[in-house]
Design an enzyme around this catalytic site. Structure first.
Site, PDB file in Angstrom:
ATOM      1  N   PHE A  19      96.986  54.046  17.906  1.00  0.00           N
ATOM      2  CA  PHE A  19      98.333  53.782  17.891  1.00  0.00           C
ATOM      3  C   PHE A  19      99.070  53.924  16.351  1.00  0.00           C
ATOM      4  O   PHE A  19     100.073  53.881  16.780  1.00  0.00           O
ATOM      5  CB  PHE A  19      98.923  52.943  19.287  1.00  0.00           C
ATOM      6  CG  PHE A  19      98.250  52.619  20.200  1.00  0.00           C
ATOM      7  CD1 PHE A  19      98.402  53.277  21.257  1.00  0.00           C
ATOM      8  CD2 PHE A  19      98.092  51.242  20.330  1.00  0.00           C
ATOM      9  CE1 PHE A  19      97.697  53.614  22.103  1.00  0.00           C
ATOM     10  CE2 PHE A  19      97.400  51.331  21.541  1.00  0.00           C
ATOM     11  CZ  PHE A  19      97.509  52.208  22.758  1.00  0.00           C
ATOM     12  N   GLY A  20      98.267  53.263  16.044  1.00  0.00           N
ATOM     13  CA  GLY A  20      98.920  53.548  14.219  1.00  0.00           C
ATOM     14  C   GLY A  20      98.066  53.531  13.253  1.00  0.00           C
ATOM     15  O   GLY A  20      96.838  53.978  13.033  1.00  0.00           O
ATOM     16  N   ILE A  55      95.365  53.529   3.971  1.00  0.00           N
ATOM     17  CA  ILE A  55      94.102  52.825   3.859  1.00  0.00           C
ATOM     18  C   ILE A  55      93.862  52.456   5.425  1.00  0.00           C
ATOM     19  O   ILE A  55      93.063  51.309   5.135  1.00  0.00           O
ATOM     20  CB  ILE A  55      94.729  51.101   3.061  1.00  0.00           C
ATOM     21  CG1 ILE A  55      95.573  50.665   4.047  1.00  0.00           C
ATOM     22  CG2 ILE A  55      95.219  51.778   1.429  1.00  0.00           C
ATOM     23  CD1 ILE A  55      96.371  49.339   3.008  1.00  0.00           C
ATOM     24  N   GLY A  56      93.954  52.884   6.762  1.00  0.00           N
ATOM     25  CA  GLY A  56      93.400  52.303   7.804  1.00  0.00           C
ATOM     26  C   GLY A  56      93.718  53.213   8.434  1.00  0.00           C
ATOM     27  O   GLY A  56      94.848  53.588   8.918  1.00  0.00           O
ATOM     28  N   LYS A 102     102.030  49.329   8.527  1.00  0.00           N
ATOM     29  CA  LYS A 102     101.251  50.501   9.405  1.00  0.00           C
ATOM     30  C   LYS A 102     102.801  51.061  10.470  1.00  0.00           C
ATOM     31  O   LYS A 102     103.896  50.678  11.548  1.00  0.00           O
ATOM     32  CB  LYS A 102     101.213  49.313  10.643  1.00  0.00           C
ATOM     33  CG  LYS A 102      99.910  49.946  12.188  1.00  0.00           C
ATOM     34  CD  LYS A 102     100.118  48.262  12.559  1.00  0.00           C
ATOM     35  CE  LYS A 102      98.950  48.838  14.083  1.00  0.00           C
ATOM     36  NZ  LYS A 102      98.217  47.244  14.656  1.00  0.00           N
ATOM     37  N   ASP A 115      90.862  40.415  20.735  1.00  0.00           N
ATOM     38  CA  ASP A 115      90.093  42.099  19.856  1.00  0.00           C
ATOM     39  C   ASP A 115      89.603  41.207  18.563  1.00  0.00           C
ATOM     40  O   ASP A 115      89.642  42.215  17.339  1.00  0.00           O
ATOM     41  CB  ASP A 115      91.011  42.844  20.204  1.00  0.00           C
ATOM     42  CG  ASP A 115      90.125  44.315  19.754  1.00  0.00           C
ATOM     43  OD1 ASP A 115      89.110  44.328  19.981  1.00  0.00           O
ATOM     44  OD2 ASP A 115      90.771  45.891  18.521  1.00  0.00           O
ATOM     45  N   GLY A 164      94.133  53.556  13.491  1.00  0.00           N
ATOM     46  CA  GLY A 164      93.870  52.329  14.908  1.00  0.00           C
ATOM     47  C   GLY A 164      94.406  53.840  15.461  1.00  0.00           C
ATOM     48  O   GLY A 164      94.811  54.821  15.696  1.00  0.00           O
TER      49      GLY A 164
END
Length: 216
Positions: free
Chosen positions: A17-18, A12-13, A33, A132, A15
């Site tokens: 690093f994960g 579902i996503g 994650k 962030d 980044g």
């Protein structure tokens, strides 16, 4: 968390690093994650996020459920954000709010975010700076029985997420700036620089007000 109790499902996503998957944990839908690699920087972000999530308990922050830390791949488990991120919602195209939010909904989104930040910045044990804050790290929670577009446009609660770059300020020094810790770095992910306070970009001393800049 025992990794054998997790059943990873759709991605579902993702980044730097994960990779985030929808998962089942004892029959309950959660977000998992999964760390891509065990580099020093990736593990630093992973540990930092766990330490922050363990201390953050607020309706406008993603709820931490546990982590798989005794064997690789390392996995961080949180509540599932059924509405996705604000970045997804604001992106043109199917599923996005191409016309933006109406005034009432825009105010709700702003208030949810501000309440989460106010909690983090006012903590007596030491203010937490997100570092962030951006639409991709603001997630929409709500009933899993409602479609994501409805959660985004009307019924969902906005929650702060992704605390991998967060940092605690000294208890007695909340209003003083602090130098960038060399163990942490801001991601180069597309979009982050748009919301970055000038003092962070210039590597100058800063405090929790950089989140206020990002929020505005």
């Amino acid at each position: 968390i025992d990794p054998s109790t997790l059943i990873l499902q759709a991605k579902i996503g993702e980044g730097e690093f994960g990779v985030v998957h929808r998962a089942l944990w004892h029959g309950t839908a959660v977000a998992a994650k999964v760390l891509k690699a065990s580099t020093a920087i990736a593990l630093g972000d992973f540990r930092a996020e766990i330490e922050v999530l363990r201390r953050v308990h607020h309706p406008n922050a993603v709820q931490f459920l546990g982590a798989c830390t005794k064997s690789t791949p390392y996995i961080l488990v949180t509540e599932l954000m059924a509405g996705g991120s604000l970045a997804d919602a604001l992106r043109p195209g199917p599923g996005g709010t191409t016309g933006g939010f109406p005034p009432r909904r825009a105010l709700e989104v702003a208030l949810d975010t501000a309440r989460g930040l106010a909690y983090m910045h006012a903590r007596k044990q030491g203010a937490i700076v997100h570092r962030d804050l951006k639409p991709g790290n603001l997630m929409v929670a709500g009933s899993p029985y409602l479609p994501a577009p409805r959660l985004v446009a009307d019924a969902g609660t906005v929650k702060l997420a992704d605390f991998g770059l967060s940092k605690s300020l000294p208890k007695a020094d909340k209003h003083a700036g602090f130098d960038l810790d060399s163990k942490f770095r801001l991601t180069g992910e597309t979009g982050s620089y748009r919301y970055m306070a000038p003092e962070v970009f210039r590597h100058e001393p800063y405090n929790y007000k950089v989140d206020v800049y990002s929020f505005s």
